[in-house]
Scaffold this motif. Structure first.
Motif, PDB file in Angstrom:
ATOM      1  N   ASP A  34     -17.509   0.655   5.028  1.00 27.43           N
ATOM      2  CA  ASP A  34     -17.664   0.975   3.601  1.00 27.43           C
ATOM      3  C   ASP A  34     -18.536  -0.079   2.921  1.00 27.43           C
ATOM      4  OD1 ASP A  34     -15.404  -0.703   4.157  1.00 27.43           O
ATOM      5  OD2 ASP A  34     -14.752  -0.501   2.077  1.00 27.43           O
ATOM      6  N   MET A  35     -18.824  -1.186   3.606  1.00 28.49           N
ATOM      7  CA  MET A  35     -19.736  -2.182   3.035  1.00 28.49           C
ATOM      8  C   MET A  35     -21.160  -1.620   3.088  1.00 28.49           C
ATOM      9  SD  MET A  35     -17.825  -4.579   2.046  1.00 28.49           S
ATOM     10  CE  MET A  35     -16.217  -3.805   2.035  1.00 28.49           C
ATOM     11  N   TRP A  60      -2.360  -5.274  10.722  1.00 32.22           N
ATOM     12  CA  TRP A  60      -3.490  -6.064  10.259  1.00 32.22           C
ATOM     13  C   TRP A  60      -3.105  -7.531  10.404  1.00 32.22           C
ATOM     14  CZ3 TRP A  60      -7.774  -3.342   9.840  1.00 32.22           C
ATOM     15  CH2 TRP A  60      -7.690  -1.978   9.563  1.00 32.22           C
ATOM     16  N   HIS A 117       0.822  -1.221   0.000  1.00 40.81           N
ATOM     17  CA  HIS A 117       0.000   0.000   0.000  1.00 40.81           C
ATOM     18  C   HIS A 117       0.854   1.269   0.000  1.00 40.81           C
ATOM     19  CE1 HIS A 117      -4.126  -1.618   0.419  1.00 40.81           C
ATOM     20  NE2 HIS A 117      -3.539  -2.619   1.026  1.00 40.81           N
TER      21      HIS A 117
HETATM   22  C1  TNX Z   1      -9.287  -3.921   2.252  1.00 41.41           C
HETATM   23  S1  TNX Z   1      -8.555  -5.407   4.653  1.00 41.41           S
HETATM   24  C2  TNX Z   1      -8.277  -3.098   2.693  1.00 41.41           C
HETATM   25  C3  TNX Z   1      -8.287  -1.693   2.291  1.00 41.41           C
HETATM   26  C4  TNX Z   1      -9.467  -1.342   1.440  1.00 41.41           C
HETATM   27  C5  TNX Z   1     -10.677  -2.080   1.912  1.00 41.41           C
HETATM   28  C6  TNX Z   1     -11.932  -1.732   1.151  1.00 41.41           C
HETATM   29  C7  TNX Z   1      -7.461  -4.278   4.633  1.00 41.41           C
HETATM   30  C8  TNX Z   1      -6.650  -4.211   5.823  1.00 41.41           C
HETATM   31  N1  TNX Z   1      -7.312  -3.462   3.574  1.00 41.41           N
HETATM   32  O1  TNX Z   1      -7.093  -1.324   1.691  1.00 41.41           O
HETATM   33  O2  TNX Z   1      -9.664   0.029   1.503  1.00 41.41           O
HETATM   34  O3  TNX Z   1     -10.453  -3.445   1.808  1.00 41.41           O
HETATM   35  O4  TNX Z   1     -13.052  -2.331   1.715  1.00 41.41           O
END
Ligand code: TNX
Length: 673
Positions: A572-573, A526, A388
Motif C-alpha cells: 500500500d506504500m 505480527w 483492531h
Molecule cells: C499498519 S503494521 C498496520 C495496518 C495498516 C497498515 C497501513 C500492521 C501490522 N498494521 O493495520 O493497514 O499499517 O499501511
C-alpha cells in the motif's frame, strides 16, 4: 422538502500543504449546481485521511467522527442556495496528506429525514501539483534486446538451454501418477483462468506437443527438472507442486516466445533445474478495509501460483469489518461485515452510505482453500486480536468489560477497539471462533494479529486492572490506570514494550497460543506478539514489519521469521513520494526496482538466518477503493518479491527482471494509460 437533484451537487476537496510558515489546510467545497436550495443537511465523508478531533475546523462543526469517517454540520439555519458553495477548512489532520488517494474518496449528504444523497466526488487535488493522477499498473515494455532468451520469473536456479525450435501450438501434459495428474488438472485450470484465449494446454489434435511428467525421487517438495530434447519435453518432480511449477516455467517460456517472437526463444535442447531458496513466499491481503469477492481471491491465487508464491495470509478481520462466517456468532457477519449510514460501522475508506461490504461463507472458504491447495498455495487466516477489533466488538459486546470507563484510541483513530484479555468470556468466545476457523483451514496455521494495541488499552477496565495487579503488582497496575484518557498514538503506533498493555496482551496471547497448540496449530503474529516472550517459539512465527533490524533481533531471540518490512514490502506504500502517485507513504516509498534490490536479510548473522522462514508482501487496503490503484501498487512489485523469495541472490538481475516483468499477469488488467 425539495432538494437539488443529486447530480447537481458536487464535492471538491483540496490539499494545501504547509508553505512559507503557513499551516496546511484541507478544504472541502460543496457546490450546489442545481436550481433548488439545500437546507437541513450534514456532509459525511470518508477516505484514508483523518480529521483530528483536537484541531480547528472553519465553516462547520464536526458532529461525528469515527476513524476516517467525519460528519460536518453547517452553521445553524444554513441554506446552500442554488449556485452557491459551502466551504469547510480543516486545519487538523491526524497526518498530513501526501498522495491523491489520501483525501475523501466518498461523500454524501445526510438529510434530516434520515435519507442520504450520494455526491459525485473527484480525487483530492493538491495546490502544488497539477500532474495527471496515476492509476493502473506501470508498463514494463519488453525490450528488443532482452538480456535472456527465455522468459521466466522468478528466475530458476540453473538454466542451460540452447538453440531455437518452432513454437509448439500448445502442450498436452502426459502424467504417470496421481501427483502428475493433479498438476496437469491444476495447470490446465490455471492457464484457462489467466490466459484463456491462448490455449496453452490443448489436445494433440490441435497440434500440442506432449510433455512427459515423470515421477522421480530426490526432488524437494517444490523442485522440478525441465528438459528439452528435440520433440521431447520432460518434467521430473516428486510432488504435485513440483510438476505444477515445471509446467508454469514451460508456460512462461512459451508465452514469451509467442508474444515476442523477435525477442524470446523456445528452446530445442537443454535443461532447467530449479527449486526455491526460501520456503515461505507469501502475500498478505487485507480484506477488511475493502472487501474482495471470492472471484477476486481466486484470481489472485492464480496470480500467486504463476509467480510461484506459496502462502496466502488472509487478513479476515479488522476494525473496519469482519469477513468470515462463524456459526456460533452470526452477528459477526450480520453486524460486522457491513458498513453504511446509520449502521454499527459507518461508511469508511470510501464506502457508500448504502449497506456495502460482504463476507466469505464457509462454503466459499472451503472452495477457495481447495483451489489454493491445487495451486501449491497454503492459506493462513488471520483474526486480528486483541487490538483492531472495533467491528468484532460491535457484534459481540461481551468482549468488553461492562464496567469499563474512559477512552483510548488506536493509531487508526478507533476508540476502545481491544477485546478484554482479563475476561473468561473473552476466551470462551475466541476459542469458539478459532475452533470453527481451524475446521476451515487445513494448513493449521492461524495468525492472531497482535499488532498496534494502544498504550492505554484497558486502562479504564476494572477487570483488566485487577488482573494486572495480580500478575504484575501494584506499581504496574497503578501506572496503567493513569493512562486512562491520555492521548497517545499521535505519531504512529505506540511502542507498548514493558507497559501494562503489553503485559495484558501477552496474557491473552499465551493463553490463545496454548489453545491453538492443543489443536495442533502453529500461531502466527505480527512482531508485537513477541512482547514478554510468552508464546512458544517452537510453535509460532512472527511477521516483522517495522524494519530489518527488528527482524534480525527477533530471529536472534529465537523466533521463526517471515520478513515484511513496511518500507519496501508493504504494497500500500506508494511507488514514489509524489502527489500524483496513489497509496500511502508513512513507512516509506519503493518502486519495483528498489523492492527487487532490497535484501530482506541484509546484516543477519548465520545463526539468525537459521530462523528465516521467508518473506511476504503485505497489501493493506485503505487506498484500494479504486482497483486501478490496486493494480498499480501491486504489480510488478509482487513479482519482484517472488523473485527475491525464489532466486538465489547471486542470480538476481534487475535488468533481466525489468525485461520480463511485462509478461506477468495483473489482477484486474488495469494498466497506466
Ligand atoms: C499498519 S503494521 C498496520 C495496518 C495498516 C497498515 C497501513 C500492521 C501490522 N498494521 O493495520 O493497514 O499499517 O499501511
Amino acid at each position: 422538502m425539495s432538494v437539488p437533484r443529486p447530480k447537481a451537487l458536487r464535492l471538491e476537496t483540496l490539499w494545501n500543504p504547509p508553505a512559507d510558515g503557513e499551516e496546511f489546510s484541507y478544504v472541502l467545497r460543496l457546490k450546489n449546481l442545481g436550481t433548488e436550495p439545500l437546507s437541513n443537511f450534514s456532509l459525511c465523508v470518508s477516505g484514508p485521511g483523518r480529521v483530528d478531533p483536537a484541531g480547528r475546523v472553519e465553516g462547520a462543526t464536526v458532529s461525528q467522527r469515527l476513524s476516517n469517517f467525519t460528519e460536518f454540520q453547517p452553521p445553524a439555519n444554513f441554506v446552500l442556495s442554488a449556485g452557491e458553495t459551502w466551504t469547510i477548512s480543516v486545519y487538523a489532520l491526524s497526518w498530513q496528506f501526501r498522495h491523491w488517494t489520501d483525501g475523501a474518496t466518498s461523500g454524501y449528504l445526510a438529510l434530516s429525514d434520515g435519507s442520504t444523497i450520494v455526491l459525485s466526488i473527484e480525487p483530492t487535488r493538491s495546490s502544488v501539483s497539477n500532474a495527471p493522477l496515476k492509476r493502473g499498473a506501470e508498463i514494463y515494455p519488453v525490450p528488443v534486446n532482452a538480456p535472456v532468451q527465455v522468459s521466466i520469473i522468478p528466475w530458476p536456479n540453473h538454466v542451460a538451454v540452447a538453440s531455437r525450435r518452432p513454437l509448439p501450438a500448445g502442450f498436452a501434459p502426459q502424467a504417470q501418477s496421481a501427483a502428475g495428474e493433479a498438476a496437469t488438472r491444476s495447470f490446465a485450470a490455471l492457464v484457462e483462468h489467466l490466459f484463456a484465449v491462448e490455449g496453452i494446454v490443448r489436445s494433440e489434435a490441435e497440434g500440442a506437443v506432449p510433455v512427459a511428467l515423470k515421477d522421480a525421487a530426490g526432488y524437494g517438495p517444490e523442485a522440478y527438472w525441465l528438459s528439452f530434447e528435440g520433440e521431447t519435453i520432460t518434467i521430473e518432480a516428486s510432488s504435485q507442486t513440483g510438476f505444477l511449477y515445471g509446467l508454469v516455467t514451460l508456460g512462461q517460456i512459451w508465452r514469451g516466445a509467442r508474444l515476442h517472437p523477435e525477442v524470446f526463444q523456445f528452446p530445442a535442447t537443454g535443461e532447467i533445474v530449479d527449486e526455491p531458496s526460501m520456503g515461505w513466499r507469501g502475500l498478505h491481503l487485507d480484506v477488511a478495509r475493502q472487501f474482495y469477492g471470492a472471484a477476486e481471491i481466486k484470481k489472485l491465487l492464480a496470480v500467486l501460483a504463476w509467480n510461484k508464491l506459496n502462502r496466502f495470509h488472509w487478513h479476515l478481520s479488522d476494525d473496519e469489518a469482519w469477513r468470515v462466517e462463524i456459526d456460533a456468532y452470526p452477528d459477526l457477519t450480520e453486524v460486522g461485515a457491513w458498513r453504511g449510514h446509520g449502521l454499527a460501522v459507518p461508511p469508511l475508506l470510501g464506502s457508500s452510505p448504502a449497506r456495502t461490504g460482504g463476507y466469505y461463507t464457509k462454503a466459499a472458504i472451503r472452495e477457495i482453500v481447495g483451489h489454493a491447495k491445487s495451486l501449491g498455495v497454503e492459506i493462513v487466516p488471520e483474526i486480528d486480536m486483541p487490538g483492531h477489533c472495533y467491528a468484532m466488538l460491535q457484534a459481540i459486546p461481551e468482549l468488553r468489560d461492562p464496567a469499563e470507563v474512559g477512552s483510548y484510541y488506536s493509531v487508526q483513530g478507533f476508540p476502545d477497539n481491544c477485546i478484554n484479555p482479563a475476561r473468561e468470556k473473552t476466551y470462551e468466545i475466541v476459542e469458539t471462533i478459532l475452533s470453527e476457523l481451524i475446521e476451515l483451514f487445513p494448513f493449521k496455521t492461524i495468525h492472531l494479529g497482535a499488532d498496534e494495541v494502544p498504550l492505554g488499552a484497558w486502562s479504564g477496565s476494572p477487570e483488566a486492572l485487577e488482573h494486572l495487579l495480580s500478575v504484575a503488582g501494584d506499581e504496574v497496575a497503578g501506572a496503567h490506570a493513569k493512562r486512562l484518557n491520555v492521548v497517545t498514538n499521535t505519531h504512529g503506533a505506540d511502542d507498548i514494550h514493558g507497559s501494562g498493555a503489553a503485559i495484558l496482551q501477552a496474557e491473552f496471547l499465551s493463553h490463545v497460543q496454548r489453545f491453538l497448540a492443543s489443536k495442533g496449530c502453529i500461531t502466527g503474529g505480527w512482531e508485537e506478539a513477541a512482547h514478554g516472550d510468552v508464546i512458544d517459539r517452537s510453535k509460532s512465527y512472527l511477521c516483522s514489519w517495522r524494519n530489518v533490524e527488528v527482524s534480525a533481533e527477533l530471529a536472534e531471540r529465537g523466533y521463526e521469521m517471515v520478513v515484511c518490512p513496511g518500507q519496501v514490502y508493504y504494497l500500500d506504500m506508494a511507488l514514489r513520494p509524489d502527489w500524483d502517485e496513489p497509496g500511502a507513504s508513512w513507512a516509506g516509498t519503493s518502486d519495483a526496482e528498489k523492492l527487487y534490490n532490497f535484501d530482506p536479510i541484509g546484516g543477519w548473522t548465520a545463526s539468525q538466518k537459521q530462523k528465516l522462514l521467508g518473506i511476504q508482501a503485505c497489501i493493506w487496503s485503505e487506498p484500494m477503493t479504486d482497483r486501478a490503484v490496486f493494480d498499480r501498487l501491486v504489480f510488478p512489485r509482487l513479482s519482484a518479491l517472488a523473485e527475491t523469495g525464489w532466486t538465489k541472490p547471486s542470480s538476481k538481475s534487475w535488468e533481466r527482471f525489468r525485461a520480463l516483468a511485462g509478461l506477468m499477469p495483473l489482477l484486474y488488467g488495469l494498466q497506466q494509460s
